[in-house]
Motif scaffolding. Structure first.
Motif, PDB file in Angstrom:
ATOM      1  N   LYS A  63      12.415  58.476  34.170  1.00  0.00           N
ATOM      2  CA  LYS A  63      12.022  59.657  34.911  1.00  0.00           C
ATOM      3  C   LYS A  63      11.806  59.252  36.362  1.00  0.00           C
ATOM      4  O   LYS A  63      11.035  58.335  36.631  1.00  0.00           O
ATOM      5  CB  LYS A  63      10.752  60.255  34.327  1.00  0.00           C
ATOM      6  N   PRO A  64      12.478  59.873  37.283  1.00  0.00           N
ATOM      7  CA  PRO A  64      13.453  60.942  37.107  1.00  0.00           C
ATOM      8  C   PRO A  64      14.770  60.419  36.518  1.00  0.00           C
ATOM      9  O   PRO A  64      15.050  59.227  36.579  1.00  0.00           O
ATOM     10  CB  PRO A  64      13.672  61.467  38.524  1.00  0.00           C
ATOM     11  N   GLY A  83      13.837  67.307  36.533  1.00  0.00           N
ATOM     12  CA  GLY A  83      13.463  65.925  36.794  1.00  0.00           C
ATOM     13  C   GLY A  83      14.635  65.008  37.051  1.00  0.00           C
ATOM     14  O   GLY A  83      14.704  63.909  36.507  1.00  0.00           O
ATOM     15  N   TYR A 128      10.383  66.496  40.431  1.00  0.00           N
ATOM     16  CA  TYR A 128      10.429  65.827  39.133  1.00  0.00           C
ATOM     17  C   TYR A 128       9.641  66.595  38.073  1.00  0.00           C
ATOM     18  O   TYR A 128       8.867  66.028  37.312  1.00  0.00           O
ATOM     19  CB  TYR A 128       9.904  64.396  39.229  1.00  0.00           C
ATOM     20  N   ARG A 129       9.820  67.904  38.048  1.00  0.00           N
ATOM     21  CA  ARG A 129       9.113  68.719  37.069  1.00  0.00           C
ATOM     22  C   ARG A 129      10.014  68.930  35.864  1.00  0.00           C
ATOM     23  O   ARG A 129      10.984  69.673  35.917  1.00  0.00           O
ATOM     24  CB  ARG A 129       8.719  70.067  37.677  1.00  0.00           C
ATOM     25  N   SER A 130       9.733  68.282  34.783  1.00  0.00           N
ATOM     26  CA  SER A 130      10.561  68.386  33.593  1.00  0.00           C
ATOM     27  C   SER A 130      10.353  69.728  32.898  1.00  0.00           C
ATOM     28  O   SER A 130       9.263  70.276  32.891  1.00  0.00           O
ATOM     29  CB  SER A 130      10.222  67.252  32.623  1.00  0.00           C
TER      30      SER A 130
END
Length: 266
Positions: A61-62, A139, A28-30
């Protein structure tokens, strides 16, 4: 960080055991470096071309995800893909994109898909890798990945969802068909148990008979224990919006389906 997603690749043409692959972990790394609210043309390291849409105003998010499989005529280039259906809406409909919450992936099947009249398994395996890479980088929610396909991509959606159990939370098939010369509808349906499905087709489709969807839906409904099956059977639909395809009456049911707000709320 979420647990890795296990994806099972089943063959629909034999009784072989599935190949088990472990997808990349969700982190979930935007990414804030990519433009949002527009279609971006990209390519993977394995030469799979695709369009990517990142929500303009993500509401969760996500983010939920959509994988969209195009039809035969769009194989090998994006010029026709972006002139119709969901890609066209994402490229031009500012009202829709203001609130559209889905990370959307539109992979491109090469020209050989048109010659073979079907999405090929090697391409779909690459799409699976891409889904996981996009989810990790931007994400995306791997528990909420919807698969949609139209025409040849509708056939691709049936097969892809069946071959890769556990990847898709729902399936949308528009003016599609099943390749019954390769497998039975019953075998296909058995791999789709537990997956919510919404089918769209028009009675006046001059390219793919509505009977193709009628028969597949009837097969699915024989199993009363399965998940939701919805069927929208239009009395008529327009041809594809491009003038060169104006004679293909009724085949543009995707122009109706992907403008239906209820579809995105489903």
């Amino acid at each position: 960080m979420a647990a890795a997603l296990v994806v099972l690749h089943y063959s629909l043409r034999s009784n072989a055991e599935p190949i088990v692959e472990v997808a990349s972990e969700e982190v979930y790394r935007s990414s804030d470096t990519e433009p949002r609210g527009k279609l971006l043309e990209k390519e993977t390291e394995n030469d799979l071309k695709y369009l990517l849409y990142l929500p303009k105003n993500p509401t969760s998010k996500p983010s939920p995800m959509i994988v969209f499989l195009h039809g035969r005529g769009e194989s090998g280039a994006f010029d026709q893909t972006t002139q119709q259906s969901l890609p066209f809406q994402l490229d031009t409909n500012s009202t829709l994109t203001e609130t559209f919450p889905f990370i959307t992936i539109v992979p491109q099947c090469p020209r050989r898909c048109a010659m073979l009249n079907g999405w090929q398994e090697d391409i779909l395996r690459e799409v699976t890798k891409l889904v996981n890479q996009v989810a990790e980088k931007y994400g995306g929610n791997l528990q909420r990945v919807s698969l949609a396909g139209q025409s040849m991509g509708g056939n691709g959606a049936w097969e892809y969802a069946a071959m890769q159990k556990g990847l898709f939370s729902s399936v949308v098939v528009v003016c599609g068909y099943a390749r019954t010369h390769l497998y039975t509808r019953e075998r296909l349906a058995s791999h789709l148990r537990g997956t919510p499905i919404w089918v769209f087709h028009a009675e006046n489709d001059a390219v793919i008979s509505v009977r193709a969807s009628d028969e597949m839906v009837e097969t699915l409904k024989h199993d009363t224990t399965r998940a939701t099956i919805l069927y929208t059977r239009y009395s008529e639909a327009p041809p594809p919006p491009m003038e060169r395809f104006s004679a293909l009456e009724g085949h543009g049911s995707y122009e109706l389906a992907f403008r239906d707000k209820k579809l995105y709320e489903w």
